[in-house]
Design a protein around this motif. Structure first.
Motif, PDB file in Angstrom:
ATOM      1  N   ALA A   1      -2.485 -79.008 -37.562  1.00 50.70           N
ATOM      2  CA  ALA A   1      -1.724 -79.200 -36.276  1.00 50.70           C
ATOM      3  C   ALA A   1      -0.329 -78.609 -36.511  1.00 50.70           C
ATOM      4  O   ALA A   1       0.165 -78.722 -37.679  1.00 50.70           O
ATOM      5  N   THR A   2       0.243 -78.394 -35.413  1.00 56.53           N
ATOM      6  CA  THR A   2       1.659 -77.658 -35.456  1.00 56.53           C
ATOM      7  C   THR A   2       2.225 -77.574 -33.998  1.00 56.53           C
ATOM      8  O   THR A   2       1.571 -77.737 -32.870  1.00 56.53           O
ATOM      9  N   ASN A   3       3.567 -77.625 -33.850  1.00 61.04           N
ATOM     10  CA  ASN A   3       4.290 -77.686 -32.801  1.00 61.04           C
ATOM     11  C   ASN A   3       4.628 -76.170 -32.603  1.00 61.04           C
ATOM     12  O   ASN A   3       5.101 -75.865 -31.269  1.00 61.04           O
ATOM     13  N   ALA A   4       4.634 -75.446 -33.524  1.00 56.69           N
ATOM     14  CA  ALA A   4       5.268 -74.094 -33.404  1.00 56.69           C
ATOM     15  C   ALA A   4       3.987 -73.169 -34.190  1.00 56.69           C
ATOM     16  O   ALA A   4       4.231 -72.630 -35.361  1.00 56.69           O
ATOM     17  N   PRO A   5       3.216 -72.858 -33.389  1.00 58.97           N
ATOM     18  CA  PRO A   5       1.937 -71.846 -34.035  1.00 58.97           C
ATOM     19  C   PRO A   5       2.624 -70.564 -34.322  1.00 58.97           C
ATOM     20  O   PRO A   5       1.936 -69.841 -35.349  1.00 58.97           O
ATOM     21  N   TRP A   6       3.654 -70.102 -33.657  1.00 57.58           N
ATOM     22  CA  TRP A   6       4.272 -68.892 -33.879  1.00 57.58           C
ATOM     23  C   TRP A   6       4.816 -68.583 -35.015  1.00 57.58           C
ATOM     24  O   TRP A   6       5.274 -67.416 -35.604  1.00 57.58           O
ATOM     25  N   ASP A   7       5.179 -69.723 -35.679  1.00 61.84           N
ATOM     26  CA  ASP A   7       5.662 -69.646 -37.230  1.00 61.84           C
ATOM     27  C   ASP A   7       4.836 -69.806 -38.098  1.00 61.84           C
ATOM     28  O   ASP A   7       5.019 -69.791 -39.276  1.00 61.84           O
ATOM     29  N   VAL A   8       3.427 -69.941 -37.829  1.00 58.72           N
ATOM     30  CA  VAL A   8       2.303 -70.082 -38.814  1.00 58.72           C
ATOM     31  C   VAL A   8       2.022 -68.471 -39.375  1.00 58.72           C
ATOM     32  O   VAL A   8       1.971 -67.638 -38.462  1.00 58.72           O
ATOM     33  N   ASP A   9       1.776 -68.304 -40.531  1.00 56.78           N
ATOM     34  CA  ASP A   9       1.506 -66.865 -41.064  1.00 56.78           C
ATOM     35  C   ASP A   9       0.271 -66.382 -40.217  1.00 56.78           C
ATOM     36  O   ASP A   9      -0.684 -67.090 -40.091  1.00 56.78           O
ATOM     37  N   VAL A  10       0.332 -65.112 -39.958  1.00 55.95           N
ATOM     38  CA  VAL A  10      -0.582 -64.499 -39.144  1.00 55.95           C
ATOM     39  C   VAL A  10      -1.998 -64.356 -39.820  1.00 55.95           C
ATOM     40  O   VAL A  10      -3.134 -64.442 -39.156  1.00 55.95           O
ATOM     41  N   ALA A  11      -1.924 -64.295 -41.242  1.00 59.62           N
ATOM     42  CA  ALA A  11      -3.203 -64.604 -41.951  1.00 59.62           C
ATOM     43  C   ALA A  11      -4.177 -65.675 -41.754  1.00 59.62           C
ATOM     44  O   ALA A  11      -5.184 -65.319 -42.059  1.00 59.62           O
ATOM     45  N   LEU A  12      -3.341 -66.760 -41.830  1.00 54.82           N
ATOM     46  CA  LEU A  12      -3.900 -68.035 -41.761  1.00 54.82           C
ATOM     47  C   LEU A  12      -4.850 -67.987 -40.253  1.00 54.82           C
ATOM     48  O   LEU A  12      -5.706 -68.736 -40.400  1.00 54.82           O
ATOM     49  N   ARG A  13      -4.433 -67.299 -39.413  1.00 59.57           N
ATOM     50  CA  ARG A  13      -5.198 -67.316 -38.108  1.00 59.57           C
ATOM     51  C   ARG A  13      -6.136 -66.233 -37.755  1.00 59.57           C
ATOM     52  O   ARG A  13      -6.526 -66.153 -36.741  1.00 59.57           O
ATOM     53  N   ARG A  14      -6.183 -65.385 -38.986  1.00 60.26           N
ATOM     54  CA  ARG A  14      -7.360 -64.429 -38.660  1.00 60.26           C
ATOM     55  C   ARG A  14      -8.903 -64.867 -38.697  1.00 60.26           C
ATOM     56  O   ARG A  14      -9.187 -66.091 -39.211  1.00 60.26           O
ATOM     57  N   PRO A  15      -9.717 -64.101 -38.273  1.00 60.89           N
ATOM     58  CA  PRO A  15     -11.166 -64.909 -38.325  1.00 60.89           C
ATOM     59  C   PRO A  15     -11.703 -65.320 -39.607  1.00 60.89           C
ATOM     60  O   PRO A  15     -11.420 -64.648 -40.575  1.00 60.89           O
ATOM     61  N   GLY A  16     -12.351 -66.595 -39.575  1.00 63.17           N
ATOM     62  CA  GLY A  16     -13.010 -66.996 -40.724  1.00 63.17           C
ATOM     63  C   GLY A  16     -11.713 -68.263 -41.253  1.00 63.17           C
ATOM     64  O   GLY A  16     -12.247 -68.972 -42.121  1.00 63.17           O
ATOM     65  N   ARG A  17     -10.715 -68.099 -40.812  1.00 60.67           N
ATOM     66  CA  ARG A  17      -9.688 -69.384 -41.227  1.00 60.67           C
ATOM     67  C   ARG A  17      -9.511 -70.245 -40.116  1.00 60.67           C
ATOM     68  O   ARG A  17     -10.181 -70.870 -39.686  1.00 60.67           O
ATOM     69  N   LEU A  18      -8.291 -70.374 -39.764  1.00 59.20           N
ATOM     70  CA  LEU A  18      -8.066 -70.988 -38.449  1.00 59.20           C
ATOM     71  C   LEU A  18      -7.946 -70.267 -37.294  1.00 59.20           C
ATOM     72  O   LEU A  18      -7.039 -69.791 -36.594  1.00 59.20           O
ATOM     73  N   ASP A  19      -9.204 -69.915 -36.980  1.00 61.41           N
ATOM     74  CA  ASP A  19      -9.369 -68.911 -35.995  1.00 61.41           C
ATOM     75  C   ASP A  19      -9.470 -69.562 -34.409  1.00 61.41           C
ATOM     76  O   ASP A  19      -9.831 -68.710 -33.599  1.00 61.41           O
ATOM     77  N   ARG A  20      -9.837 -70.701 -34.325  1.00 63.00           N
ATOM     78  CA  ARG A  20     -10.070 -71.437 -32.968  1.00 63.00           C
ATOM     79  C   ARG A  20      -8.738 -72.258 -32.881  1.00 63.00           C
ATOM     80  O   ARG A  20      -8.301 -72.892 -33.621  1.00 63.00           O
ATOM     81  N   THR A  21      -8.107 -71.814 -31.401  1.00 62.66           N
ATOM     82  CA  THR A  21      -6.940 -72.729 -31.223  1.00 62.66           C
ATOM     83  C   THR A  21      -7.144 -73.498 -29.982  1.00 62.66           C
ATOM     84  O   THR A  21      -7.803 -73.042 -28.871  1.00 62.66           O
ATOM     85  N   VAL A  22      -6.585 -74.637 -29.876  1.00 63.36           N
ATOM     86  CA  VAL A  22      -6.793 -75.369 -28.775  1.00 63.36           C
ATOM     87  C   VAL A  22      -5.123 -75.912 -28.257  1.00 63.36           C
ATOM     88  O   VAL A  22      -4.367 -76.657 -29.241  1.00 63.36           O
ATOM     89  N   LEU A  23      -4.799 -75.890 -27.236  1.00 59.58           N
ATOM     90  CA  LEU A  23      -3.422 -76.122 -26.673  1.00 59.58           C
ATOM     91  C   LEU A  23      -3.628 -77.683 -26.558  1.00 59.58           C
ATOM     92  O   LEU A  23      -4.368 -77.918 -25.435  1.00 59.58           O
ATOM     93  N   VAL A  24      -2.850 -78.625 -26.834  1.00 55.91           N
ATOM     94  CA  VAL A  24      -2.691 -80.018 -26.696  1.00 55.91           C
ATOM     95  C   VAL A  24      -1.526 -80.340 -25.783  1.00 55.91           C
ATOM     96  O   VAL A  24      -0.398 -80.358 -26.279  1.00 55.91           O
ATOM     97  N   LEU A  25      -1.758 -80.481 -24.384  1.00 62.90           N
ATOM     98  CA  LEU A  25      -0.517 -80.546 -23.512  1.00 62.90           C
ATOM     99  C   LEU A  25      -0.101 -81.954 -23.568  1.00 62.90           C
ATOM    100  O   LEU A  25      -0.853 -82.911 -23.899  1.00 62.90           O
ATOM    101  N   PRO A  26       1.164 -82.254 -22.780  1.00 61.57           N
ATOM    102  CA  PRO A  26       1.426 -83.449 -22.514  1.00 61.57           C
ATOM    103  C   PRO A  26       0.567 -84.181 -21.534  1.00 61.57           C
ATOM    104  O   PRO A  26      -0.207 -83.554 -20.970  1.00 61.57           O
TER     105      PRO A  26
END
Length: 433
Positions: free
Chosen positions: A296-321
């Motif tokens: 979980a994060t408030n700022a996914p744009w600050d997460v290292d891009v390698a963590l978000r490549r396929p096989g790692r944290l590759d699925r993203t869900v926006l949790v809105l107000p």
């Protein structure tokens, strides 16, 4: 024969000052001299539990079990029988003095007469074992896992988020036969992002409940260490603990702090921590089967891009107000155990559009505070009424404004590959763009 008045006085003094170590050891020495071994061992064990390296306590314990005390003992030990004389120095002829015969016995003879079983019973659990079997652990587990009793049905509203979670994460895990048929892999993890206070941790616990898995929450404080290399070892132990307790949902909170972009890092220590996290997510050293990684994060744009490549944290869900249904459920939850009267939750939900879950909890707290202060001023206890809720809504301001500004800039100027299309759609719907 009863104990001496001095021992009785020292007992009372120790009861009055249980932390006085010298006093307790002095009493233990007198008890040993008086033959009260069991009581002396109890006092010595109390000292060793607090100060395992206390030389005085260790010497007294050696006296208690019959071993020779060292010269550092703070209490005078009774003299040990002398060793037999070496040949040529004294006569080996037996003496008429029975005391002399006893003194000439070997140490092995004296040791064979000591009742070690009785000494072990006297010691009880006061002293830790010197050695451990291979199946025993020296220390308690460093991390706590908890069972999750929350399900997605307990999460009010958020219909779109639930659908996205089900499609991206839950459905393949609930249907192993279909997963096998379609060759769906369970590798990778799920990244929840959105404004602060909108229930990302609550959703992660609900996912653990849906999967029937343990919930293991990890923060930056669980990982970082001042010593070089220890942070990486901590991460390795965290993943090893999750694997041992599979099925397990491993929740990495504030992943932007733990997995920050390496191009922005000035510290080699943090760079090594990110590298270790990448290695653990890949399951290089061991399989991650049964370990479901959520972050979980408030700022996914600050997460290292390698963590978000396929096989790692590759699925993203926006949790809105929370939407209207969710806001009503949150308000109901925070007011249900308070004395309320004629609260229109639907009207309150309509007035709180754009409030986070944390903001709504603060509204309820403020309304309760108003009723409490009014009751204290008038001397007559009253219920929390709609006027209190309305006043609280007017007083509490939504806290997600700064996040929306940052998100707006990212959605407009840094949406490479459409990574934030869902965020862009939300901002357009709210007419923020």
């Amino acid at each position: 024969m009863g104990d001496s008045p001095l021992i009785d006085s020292l007992r009372k003094a120790v009861e009055a000052a249980p932390q006085d170590v010298p006093l307790r050891l002095h009493l233990a020495g007198l008890l040993l001299d008086a033959g009260s071994v069991a009581e002396a061992v109890s006092h010595i064990g109390t000292v060793l539990a607090a100060e395992p390296t206390s030389a005085a306590a260790l010497d007294l314990m050696q006296r208690a079990v019959g071993a020779p005390a060292s010269s550092q003992s703070s209490t005078t030990a009774p003299p040990m029988p002398p060793r037999p004389a070496a040949p040529g120095w004294e006569s080996d002829a037996p003496s008429d003095d029975p005391t002399a015969d006893s003194a000439n016995r070997s140490e092995a003879d004296l040791e064979s007469e000591f009742d070690w079983d009785a000494a072990a019973r006297d010691l009880g659990d006061l002293a830790a074992p010197m050695f451990l079997d291979g199946d025993e652990e020296l220390t308690e587990p460093a991390y706590d896992l908890e069972p999750s009793t929350i399900r997605l049905a307990d999460v009010g509203g958020m219909t779109e988020v639930k659908k996205r979670l089900d499609a991206a994460f839950l459905a393949p895990m609930r249907n192993p036969e279909l997963r096998k048929l379609y060759g769906k892999s369970l590798k990778g993890g799920l990244l929840l992002y959105g404004p602060p206070g909108c229930g990302k941790t609550f959703l992660a616990k609900a996912i653990a409940g849906e999967l029937g898995a343990s919930f293991f929450s990890v923060t930056l404080a669980d990982v970082l260490d001042m010593y070089i290399g220890q942070s990486e070892r901590n991460l390795g132990e965290i993943f090893a603990t999750a694997r041992r307790n599979a099925p397990c949902v491993l929740f990495l909170d504030e992943i932007d702090a733990l997995g920050q972009r390496r191009s922005q890092l000035r510290s080699n220590t943090m760079r090594g921590t990110v590298n270790q996290l990448l290695t653990e997510l890949d399951g290089v050293g061991a399989s991650n089967d049964g370990v479901f990684v959520l972050a979980a994060t408030n700022a996914p744009w600050d997460v290292d891009v390698a963590l978000r490549r396929p096989g790692r944290l590759d699925r993203t869900v926006l949790v809105l107000p929370p939407d209207a249904a969710a806001r009503e459920a949150i308000l109901r939850h925070h007011l249900k155990d308070r004395p309320v009267s004629k609260i229109d939750l639907a009207a309150a939900a309509r007035r709180t559009d754009g409030f986070s879950g944390a903001d709504l909890a603060h509204v309820c707290e403020t309304a309760a505070e108003r009723a409490l202060l009014d009751s204290a001023a008038t001397g007559a206890v009253r219920m929390i009424e709609m006027r209190d809720v309305d006043a609280a809504i007017g007083e509490v301001k939504p806290s997600i404004g700064p996040w929306l500004e940052s998100a707006r800039n990212v959605a407009l100027f840094a949406n490479e590959g459409g990574a934030y299309d869902d965020l862009l759609a939300y901002l357009k719907k709210r007419k923020i763009l």
